[in-house]
Write a protein that holds these residues in place. Sequence first.
Motif, mmCIF file in Angstrom:
data_model
loop_
_atom_site.group_PDB
_atom_site.id
_atom_site.type_symbol
_atom_site.label_atom_id
_atom_site.label_comp_id
_atom_site.label_asym_id
_atom_site.label_seq_id
_atom_site.Cartn_x
_atom_site.Cartn_y
_atom_site.Cartn_z
ATOM 1 N N PRO A 219 0.818 -1.222 0.000
ATOM 2 C CA PRO A 219 0.000 0.000 0.000
ATOM 3 C C PRO A 219 0.856 1.279 0.000
ATOM 4 N N GLU A 220 1.967 1.308 0.762
ATOM 5 C CA GLU A 220 2.808 2.517 0.838
ATOM 6 C C GLU A 220 3.527 2.775 -0.487
ATOM 7 N N ASN A 221 3.877 1.691 -1.197
ATOM 8 C CA ASN A 221 4.642 1.860 -2.437
ATOM 9 C C ASN A 221 3.796 2.276 -3.633
ATOM 10 N N VAL A 222 2.492 2.163 -3.519
ATOM 11 C CA VAL A 222 1.662 2.489 -4.686
ATOM 12 C C VAL A 222 0.749 3.700 -4.445
ATOM 13 N N ILE A 223 1.224 4.617 -3.640
ATOM 14 C CA ILE A 223 0.446 5.820 -3.327
ATOM 15 C C ILE A 223 0.164 6.636 -4.594
ATOM 16 N N GLU A 224 1.161 6.728 -5.482
ATOM 17 C CA GLU A 224 0.983 7.490 -6.723
ATOM 18 C C GLU A 224 -0.147 6.863 -7.566
ATOM 19 N N LEU A 225 -0.157 5.542 -7.615
ATOM 20 C CA LEU A 225 -1.208 4.845 -8.362
ATOM 21 C C LEU A 225 -2.577 5.145 -7.754
ATOM 22 N N ARG A 226 -2.661 5.083 -6.427
ATOM 23 C CA ARG A 226 -3.937 5.311 -5.744
ATOM 24 C C ARG A 226 -4.452 6.717 -6.023
ATOM 25 N N LYS A 227 -3.530 7.680 -5.975
ATOM 26 C CA LYS A 227 -3.916 9.077 -6.237
ATOM 27 C C LYS A 227 -4.349 9.245 -7.690
ATOM 28 N N THR A 228 -3.610 8.623 -8.606
ATOM 29 C CA THR A 228 -3.914 8.790 -10.032
ATOM 30 C C THR A 228 -5.277 8.197 -10.373
ATOM 31 N N VAL A 229 -5.555 7.009 -9.848
ATOM 32 C CA VAL A 229 -6.851 6.364 -10.125
ATOM 33 C C VAL A 229 -7.986 7.308 -9.738
ATOM 34 N N LYS A 230 -7.854 7.898 -8.562
ATOM 35 C CA LYS A 230 -8.889 8.797 -8.055
ATOM 36 C C LYS A 230 -8.970 10.071 -8.888
ATOM 37 N N SER A 231 -7.799 10.673 -9.177
ATOM 38 C CA SER A 231 -7.835 11.984 -9.828
ATOM 39 C C SER A 231 -8.281 11.911 -11.290
ATOM 40 N N VAL A 232 -8.010 10.803 -11.975
ATOM 41 C CA VAL A 232 -8.474 10.721 -13.371
ATOM 42 C C VAL A 232 -9.848 10.036 -13.474
ATOM 43 N N GLY A 233 -10.383 9.607 -12.351
ATOM 44 C CA GLY A 233 -11.685 8.941 -12.360
ATOM 45 C C GLY A 233 -11.640 7.579 -13.032
#
Length: 450
Positions: A219-233
């Motif tokens: 979970p800590e290593n994929v923070i960028e992925l988590r943010k991107t999924v949310k921000s691009v919908g």
Amino acid sequence: MTRKKMFGTNGVRGVINETMTVDLVLKLGKAIGTTIGPGKIVVGRDARNGGEMFSKSVIAGLLSTGCSIVNIGYVPTPTLQYVVPRMDASGGVVITASHNPAEFNGIKVMGSNGIETSRETETKIESVFFSNNFTVSAWDNLASVTQDKTAIDQHIAGIKSHIDTKVIQKRHLVVVIDSANSVGGLVTPKLMRDLGCKVISLNSQLDGSFPGRSPEPTPENVIELRKTVKSVGADLGIAHDGDADRATFVDESGNIVSGDHSLSIIAKRILKKGSTLVTPISSGKLIEDTVEQAGAKIDWTVVGSVDVSHRVEEINAELGGEENGGVFYPPLQSVRDGPMTSALIVEIMSKEGKKLSELISELPTYYTEKQKLKIPAEKMSSMKEKLLVFTKDEERITIDGIKLFYDDGWILIRPSGTEPLYRIFAEGKTVDNAKKLAKIGVDLIERALS
Ligand code: MG
């Protein structure tokens, strides 16, 4: 003296140019060729530093024993595994240290069926390595190296033949894929585009310094992925480890999906009455519930994907899985396969017209508690006997540590393979419940120590 060992849970690993050197890999190549050769060996690598020199060393060693080589270059481990039997090879070697940090590299060895060699074969390779008892080919009997660039296309075509591509193509999912700057980026983005998904790639350039993130999809290593999924919908995020045998998913709100959950989502749809799921004893209650509801049964193994793969083949199981996000889908191949797992998830989302979070909310929630207890080194060996006596009347499995089953959860008490300590994993229906169960484990260990 204890037997010398090189293979860990998944192959041989070490720090580049320290414990993992070209000399060691050359010799290992000779030992592998002596044990699983002669014949054709497929060699591939992930994007790690050292991959170039280590693939050349292992190829030199294999050639010296008379093996011929098909070099397939940069590939995920499951891609190499897929093509080994289809190229009629005697085996395969992939240069990878999977999810380890960037300074590591390693080797995984496959048999002719593409599955990592059994513990028995690993022991044979080790004994050839340490005894220097190598097969040496005559000068006029040496074979050659050929290059083959079809492996990735073969693997993608194989995956597509096992899923309903039309139903996925109609759904037009938006998928963000974080390939950790390694070889997963050569397969999953193309596969998803073929399935009609809109793909946004993160960390897709091959780079063995892993500039984007550490190769383990925690979970800590994929923070960028988590943010991107949310921000691009996006509908879904997929993160692979360094050799893409694992896939970790992120739902449309940027929440990480645990491996227990993704496996259960898949298992719920594949397992039928009378089916079998092979899983290590570290898997949790959620998987047990899913299997039970399907009228299927669990076949427990020791912890390790190699053991799961071999057991799946041995009993012809319908599915294999691990709580770390490894799914083994035998109709394609009985190995952990990150791209295949990703295809199964998008297929389920498309068929049922559901969001990933909805698929998760259909599953019960359990809570885990982990503890570790230091044990004086001299007491480590006597611990297990005592724990076995104390728990003899409980419902338990003792193939790898001791797993105790209760109506509302379970505990696993397991010695560490590398340090003088015992680990306790507990899972229950509430946080308190998980803590209470873990306490039972702690008490048992303290009783055994006193
Ligand atoms: Mg891996």
